[in-house]
Enzyme design. Structure first.
Site, PDB file in Angstrom:
ATOM      1  N   HIS A 312       0.828  -1.205   0.000  1.00 53.18           N
ATOM      2  CA  HIS A 312       0.000   0.000   0.000  1.00 53.18           C
ATOM      3  C   HIS A 312       0.862   1.255   0.000  1.00 53.18           C
ATOM      4  CE1 HIS A 312      -3.806  -2.069   0.365  1.00 53.18           C
ATOM      5  NE2 HIS A 312      -3.214  -2.896   1.213  1.00 53.18           N
ATOM      6  N   ASP A 318       2.954   6.242  -5.367  1.00 58.33           N
ATOM      7  CA  ASP A 318       2.900   6.434  -6.819  1.00 58.33           C
ATOM      8  C   ASP A 318       2.034   7.658  -7.092  1.00 58.33           C
ATOM      9  OD1 ASP A 318       2.426   6.369  -9.541  1.00 58.33           O
ATOM     10  OD2 ASP A 318       2.088   4.203  -9.630  1.00 58.33           O
ATOM     11  N   ARG A 321      -0.352   7.652 -10.235  1.00 55.62           N
ATOM     12  CA  ARG A 321      -1.571   6.878  -9.981  1.00 55.62           C
ATOM     13  C   ARG A 321      -2.516   7.599  -9.033  1.00 55.62           C
ATOM     14  NH1 ARG A 321      -2.881   4.375  -5.221  1.00 55.62           N
ATOM     15  NH2 ARG A 321      -4.251   2.529  -5.300  1.00 55.62           N
ATOM     16  N   GLY A 345     -12.665  -2.817  -4.240  1.00 55.35           N
ATOM     17  CA  GLY A 345     -11.286  -3.091  -3.850  1.00 55.35           C
ATOM     18  C   GLY A 345     -10.677  -1.862  -3.218  1.00 55.35           C
ATOM     19  N   ASP A 367     -13.811  -4.629   0.392  1.00 52.21           N
ATOM     20  CA  ASP A 367     -12.506  -5.265   0.223  1.00 52.21           C
ATOM     21  C   ASP A 367     -12.503  -6.555   1.027  1.00 52.21           C
ATOM     22  OD1 ASP A 367      -9.556  -3.857  -0.728  1.00 52.21           O
ATOM     23  OD2 ASP A 367      -9.494  -5.744   0.387  1.00 52.21           O
ATOM     24  N   GLU A 396     -19.626 -11.124  -4.607  1.00 52.43           N
ATOM     25  CA  GLU A 396     -20.740 -12.008  -4.964  1.00 52.43           C
ATOM     26  C   GLU A 396     -21.834 -11.990  -3.905  1.00 52.43           C
ATOM     27  OE1 GLU A 396     -17.013 -14.494  -5.926  1.00 52.43           O
ATOM     28  OE2 GLU A 396     -17.553 -12.779  -4.690  1.00 52.43           O
ATOM     29  N   GLU A 413      -9.422   1.110  -8.701  1.00 52.10           N
ATOM     30  CA  GLU A 413      -8.069   1.045  -9.275  1.00 52.10           C
ATOM     31  C   GLU A 413      -7.759  -0.434  -9.455  1.00 52.10           C
ATOM     32  OE1 GLU A 413      -4.873  -0.134  -9.829  1.00 52.10           O
ATOM     33  OE2 GLU A 413      -4.060   0.619  -7.935  1.00 52.10           O
ATOM     34  N   GLU A 422      -3.657  -9.700 -12.846  1.00 51.62           N
ATOM     35  CA  GLU A 422      -4.426  -9.792 -11.597  1.00 51.62           C
ATOM     36  C   GLU A 422      -5.900 -10.072 -11.861  1.00 51.62           C
ATOM     37  OE1 GLU A 422      -3.667  -7.330  -8.104  1.00 51.62           O
ATOM     38  OE2 GLU A 422      -2.053  -6.363  -9.209  1.00 51.62           O
ATOM     39  N   HIS A 560       4.321   2.641 -10.349  1.00 45.13           N
ATOM     40  CA  HIS A 560       4.606   1.319  -9.795  1.00 45.13           C
ATOM     41  C   HIS A 560       4.285   0.224 -10.797  1.00 45.13           C
ATOM     42  CE1 HIS A 560       0.254   1.066  -9.075  1.00 45.13           C
ATOM     43  NE2 HIS A 560       0.406  -0.211  -8.777  1.00 45.13           N
TER      44      HIS A 560
END
Length: 617
Positions: A312, A318, A321, A345, A367, A396, A413, A422, A560
């Site tokens: 993190h 970054d 970003r 997320g 998350d 879900e 992101e 990913e 990153h």
């Protein structure tokens, strides 16, 4: 144009029952769209009309079953290349002095160009018969085969004796054998996008070649049943996506719609993504139901990685970003004011807090990682707990809080190396279908993947390590996609667009892809690598907002994500003005759903060419 007159859908059960007789196995010509009544008719035509006697070639080179499969697929894929010449393909086959030196030795040619191509199995048996005839036998019933692949002939003879059921078993076994040879779980798991990315050149010097643009030229495929698009459809209906897929009918992964070979192969590529759409994400979702022990371990390891502070810190540090997302939201306060925002997320909650700062009425973050507990404390420490609500769980099973039916904006992101690594984007797509209002917004809204030519060669390090050559390690590195910062000065061309994603409309099946590229060199040098980067767009002007973007290119400040570097094993020396063209593709890895297998086929205007596969795991 490379076409096929028959597809899996057009061959029903009756056809399989009839196929115990070779004469009932329609076979597509190797050189045209003519369909012959049987494989033997097809082979006879190739020998008579084109001077290519594949049985004689197989016998002379002592090809085993896999050699025969490679040979057929080599010819078929070569004839799918633009401007393919039958005479040149025939010449390349006949020029092979040994099986080891043949241009079809690449394992890519184990992947069938046509689904259930009868010629693959018929050629192996015909070569077997020829071997026995040379050894003094009268026909295939006079005794056991003498080749090392006698099991293939025996299986085929059993098929003739037992009819359609034996055929199905034989095909399944053949597929399993081929899959084992290329190291995947099943022949249908061989990604369709890779099948369309053989080299763009004509036969030359034994290079793997035959770039297939058939899938781009032929009809657009429909998603195969069982793909993640089924999950999205389930989400639209308000059902649990995973339950819908698990409990519904699951036809063969090879099933596809449409009559062209391009549609069939692309359909299988979409089927490969089955079961991934609702389970991927940077901490957005959990372990899928029905997962194997290894898959569960992979998922636990993945989510545990996002509980570590170092990752993190790297992302928050970054600035490209983080400030890119912040600027997109704060520049569009009018669009956020009074809105409901979903952060998929959410991690430490930084994007959720930016959304609140931009004026959102309610921000919902989800998350599955342990970091969510720290994020709740961070939100409270900044006095935003009344508007920012964070939840630990899986997408879900997650339901919006009481009183909220839909969200106005989804922020996430989700990007990884090579943009798609990913496999988190499928999770965002499920969130889009389940929760986003009809006129809702997605941040980011669009993505672009680009590729450029480069002289960058970090692998030169292995050429001289304290006076010793470690070149074998450099060779091993060429099968792995590297992630590193590439100097802008190393670029030999401008970047070319290879993939665009409209997040509002993209389907999961489109995330396994194959696309053409063409690079015109602006500088002379050795083409050591192809460099891939992506650009991120927050295109909100159509909604009355402000457009912003950021880039991960070599000419932008490093991020990153760095760049994805594909090192070529046959780097050519080129001059300014030379052209490098070909195909680049990416598919989710069969053995690790968050990884990608990248394929590149290229040819320079000076004649050099190659095909490579790269792992990104």
């Amino acid at each position: 144009e490379c076409t096929a007159r028959m597809s899996d859908d057009e061959w029903g059960a009756d056809d399989f029952e009839d196929w115990h007789d070779e004469e009932a196995a329609p076979t597509l010509c190797l050189f045209s769209d003519t369909v012959f009544d049987s494989p033997s008719d097809c082979l006879e035509h190739a020998a008579r009309a084109h001077g290519l006697d594949l049985v004689s070639v197989g016998r002379a080179l002592e090809l085993d079953m896999y050699g025969c499969v490679r040979l057929v697929n080599y010819v078929r894929s070569s004839m799918c290349a633009p401007h393919a010449s039958a005479s040149e393909v025939v010449a390349a086959v006949l020029a092979a002095s040994s099986a080891a030196a043949a241009p079809w030795q690449d394992e890519l040619f184990l992947t069938p160009v046509l689904p259930d191509d009868p010629l693959l199995y018929s050629l192996a048996m015909s070569v077997e018969r020829a071997a026995r005839a040379d050894g003094g036998g009268d026909d295939e019933e006079d005794g056991p085969a003498t080749s090392s692949d006698a099991g293939v002939a025996g299986a085929l003879e059993a098929m003739h004796a037992q009819g359609g059921a034996a055929l199905m078993q034989t095909l399944q076994q053949m597929r399993a054998d081929l899959a084992e040879a290329v190291g995947v779980g099943g022949a249908d798991d061989v990604p369709a996008a890779l099948r369309g990315s053989l080299t763009d050149g004509r036969p030359d010097d034994g290079d793997a070649h035959a770039l297939s643009e058939a899938a781009d030229k032929l009809s657009e495929p429909k998603p195969a049943a069982g793909s993640s698009d089924v999950q999205l459809e389930a989400a639209r209906d308000g059902e649990d996506a995973t339950t819908r897929v698990e409990s519904g009918a699951s036809p063969s992964v090879g099933a596809a719609t449409g009559g062209s070979v391009g549609a069939t192969l692309q359909g299988r590529g979409e089927a490969l993504s089955r079961g991934k759409g609702a389970t991927g994400g940077k901490g957005a979702t959990g372990v899928p139901r029905g997962a194997t022990a290894d898959e569960e371990a992979d998922e636990r390891s993945y989510f545990d990685s996002y509980a570590r502070l170092a990752i993190h810190e790297e992302m928050l540090s970054d600035r490209v970003r983080t400030e890119g997302y912040r600027d997109a939201m704060l520049a569009n306060r009018g669009l956020f004011a009074g809105r409901v925002v979903l952060d998929v997320g959410c991690g430490t909650g930084i994007l959720s807090m930016f959304a609140a700062q931009a004026g959102a009425r309610v921000v919902i973050g989800i998350d599955a990682s342990d970091i969510i507990e720290d994020a709740k404390k961070i939100v409270a420490a900044n006095g935003l707990q009344e508007r920012v609500h964070l939840y630990r769980g899986t997408l879900e099973t997650f339901s919006l809080p009481e009183g909220i039916d839909k969200v106005d904006i989804i922020v996430s992101e989700w990007m990884g190396y090579f943009l798609l690594y990913e496999s988190m984007l499928p999770t965002v797509l499920v969130a889009r279908e389940r929760f986003l209002a009809a006129d809702g917004l997605l941040l980011p809204s669009h993505m672009e993947m680009l590729v450029a030519a480069s002289s960058h060669n970090r692998l030169a390090f292995w050429e001289d390590v304290y006076g010793f050559s470690m070149a074998p390690l450099a060779q091993r590195s060429r099968v792995e996609a590297a992630v590193e910062v590439v100097p802008a000065a190393s670029l030999l061309s401008a970047a070319a667009l290879v993939k665009s994603l409209d997040i509002a409309t993209v389907a999961d099946g489109e995330l396994d892809f194959s696309a053409p590229f063409e690079l015109t060199l602006t500088s002379s040098g050795i083409l050591h690598s192809l460099v891939v980067h992506f650009d991120t767009f927050f295109s909100l002007s159509a909604a009355g907002g402000v457009d912003t973007m950021f880039s991960t290119s070599t000419t932008s400040p490093p991020t990153h994500w760095k760049q994805t570097v594909l090192y070529l094993r046959k780097p050519p020396a080129l001059e300014a003005g030379d052209v490098v063209s070909g195909m680049i593709g990416g598919v989710r890895a069969p053995d690790y759903k968050r990884g990608y297998v990248i394929s590149v086929s290229w040819r320079s205007s000076r004649g050099s060419a190659d095909t490579q596969l790269f792992q990104l795991k």
